[in-house]
Write an enzyme that holds these catalytic residues in place. Structure first.
Site, mmCIF file in Angstrom:
data_model
loop_
_atom_site.group_PDB
_atom_site.id
_atom_site.type_symbol
_atom_site.label_atom_id
_atom_site.label_comp_id
_atom_site.label_asym_id
_atom_site.label_seq_id
_atom_site.Cartn_x
_atom_site.Cartn_y
_atom_site.Cartn_z
ATOM 1 N N GLU A 121 1.400 -0.069 -4.796
ATOM 2 C CA GLU A 121 0.559 1.086 -5.084
ATOM 3 C C GLU A 121 1.415 2.328 -4.854
ATOM 4 O O GLU A 121 2.063 2.462 -3.808
ATOM 5 C CB GLU A 121 -0.659 1.117 -4.158
ATOM 6 C CG GLU A 121 -1.565 2.299 -4.444
ATOM 7 C CD GLU A 121 -2.544 2.586 -3.325
ATOM 8 O OE1 GLU A 121 -3.650 3.057 -3.623
ATOM 9 O OE2 GLU A 121 -2.188 2.354 -2.142
ATOM 10 N N ASP A 181 0.830 -1.207 0.000
ATOM 11 C CA ASP A 181 0.000 0.000 0.000
ATOM 12 C C ASP A 181 0.863 1.256 0.000
ATOM 13 O O ASP A 181 1.839 1.345 0.762
ATOM 14 C CB ASP A 181 -0.919 -0.030 1.221
ATOM 15 C CG ASP A 181 -2.084 0.909 1.100
ATOM 16 O OD1 ASP A 181 -2.731 0.911 0.038
ATOM 17 O OD2 ASP A 181 -2.357 1.643 2.061
#
Length: 356
Positions: free
Chosen positions: A77, A25
């Site tokens: 990401e 993330d």
């Protein structure tokens, strides 16, 4: 060193259990170089102290060294990265990440932030995808995730929902890279048909609505902004059946179920040869057995307001992203169309074809 030992212990715990990789993330803001105040900015204050710094690259190299012992995979990401940043994060010789999720193509319809939308342009969308296709050795390809509105509502046509959902599938699965299909995308799920803020659970949406309420914007405009961009659009329960609860739960779920679930659901599409789900299956089978679609270079041949044409090796992909019929020169065998019956030399509204 002690912190890294703990991180490595956690990585090995999951890898030893058979996990094949990690989705990381917002990984490019993993490292911060100091605790000093940042320069004042309208947005992203302090980003010079945390955005894609050398320390981030060093941590990712250590992460890679552990994961690759297991022949594992990593996708990160990443926020506010350009192509140069993405190359530094993913070039094989740097041994950091295998791929990144970039947001550049997903930002082509927004003004600075996602809450303020402008008219969607297929030409700009394809230009951005093409640039990243050619500049990176390998891409992650996606049109939906848990933070984005549904692609058929955003990039397609609700008038031609089934056809445009299949066209988006054709684009997704014929680009160079690894495709990611989000739950519900394979049946053409649409944005949630919200009726009011009472149906929204997303804290980000609630906070933005509160901020918008403090400035002189009409209530109808505030609601339109939230309804179009809320993350809850993609977080509604998977539509399995037409029954109450849509086959997801017999209890009341955290989020409501879209009222179109009686028509758009896995059970119904599994029996319909013209459905989005059946098309995904055919397309995935074709892709898996076509070396050009797996490994071929990407070459954009036409990027128009209504028509996109590109090649992957000897395979040509033609997309009519409009509600009008378009005459085209195919020059080959049509091996797959988003319609059950293809008319030679013509692309019907929202029709896409693969020509060999």
């Amino acid at each position: 060193p002690l912190l890294w030992e703990k991180i490595e212990e956690v990585l090995r715990f999951w890898l030893d259990k058979g996990v094949k990789g990690f989705r990381c993330d917002v990984i490019n803001i993993l490292y911060k170089d100091c605790l000093e105040n940042g320069r004042k900015r309208l947005i992203l204050t302090g980003s010079e102290h945390y955005l894609t710094l050398p320390g981030t690259h060093e941590i990712l190299k250590r992460l890679n060294s552990v994961v690759k012992e297991y022949d594992g995979f990593t996708v990160g990401e990443t926020v506010f990265v350009d192509i140069e940043d993405a190359r530094k994060l993913t070039l094989p010789e740097r041994k950091e990440l295998d791929m990144v999720f970039s947001f550049r193509h997903m930002e082509t319809d927004q003004i600075i932030v996602k809450w303020f939308k402008k008219r969607f342009s297929w030409k700009k969308f394809i230009s951005t995808l093409s640039l990243w296709q050619n500049e990176l050795p390998w891409n992650s390809i996606y049109f939906e995730n848990h933070d984005q509105p549904r692609s058929v509502s955003r990039f397609g046509s609700l008038e031609y929902r089934q056809q445009s959902a299949k066209l988006l599938a054709l684009l997704l699965l014929t680009l160079k890279g690894t495709p990611f299909i989000y739950q519900g995308e394979e049946i053409g799920m649409t944005n949630f048909d919200f009726q009011s803020m009472d149906e929204i659970r997303d804290v980000e949406s609630k906070n933005i609505y509160s901020i918008l309420s403090s400035i002189p914007l009409p209530e109808a405009l505030r609601w339109r902004i939230i309804k179009a961009s809320s993350r809850d659009n993609a977080r509604t329960p998977m539509q399995w059946t037409k029954e109450k609860g849509s086959g997801f739960s017999s209890s009341s779920p955290w989020l409501g179920i879209n009222r179109n679930s009686a028509e758009i659901n896995v059970e119904a599409e599994d029996e319909d040869p013209s459905s989005v789900l059946i098309f995904y299956r055919a397309l995935l089978k074709l892709r898996k057995n076509c070396r050009d679609l797996l490994e071929g270079d990407f070459r954009l041949e036409n990027n128009g307001r209504r028509l996109t044409v590109y090649r992957r090796g000897d395979v040509k992909v033609m997309l009519n992203h409009s509600g009008k019929r378009i005459r085209v020169e195919e020059k080959g065998k049509v091996v797959l169309s988003t319609y059950l019956e293809h008319e030679n030399g013509v692309l019907k509204p929202w029709e896409g074809i693969i020509v060999k």
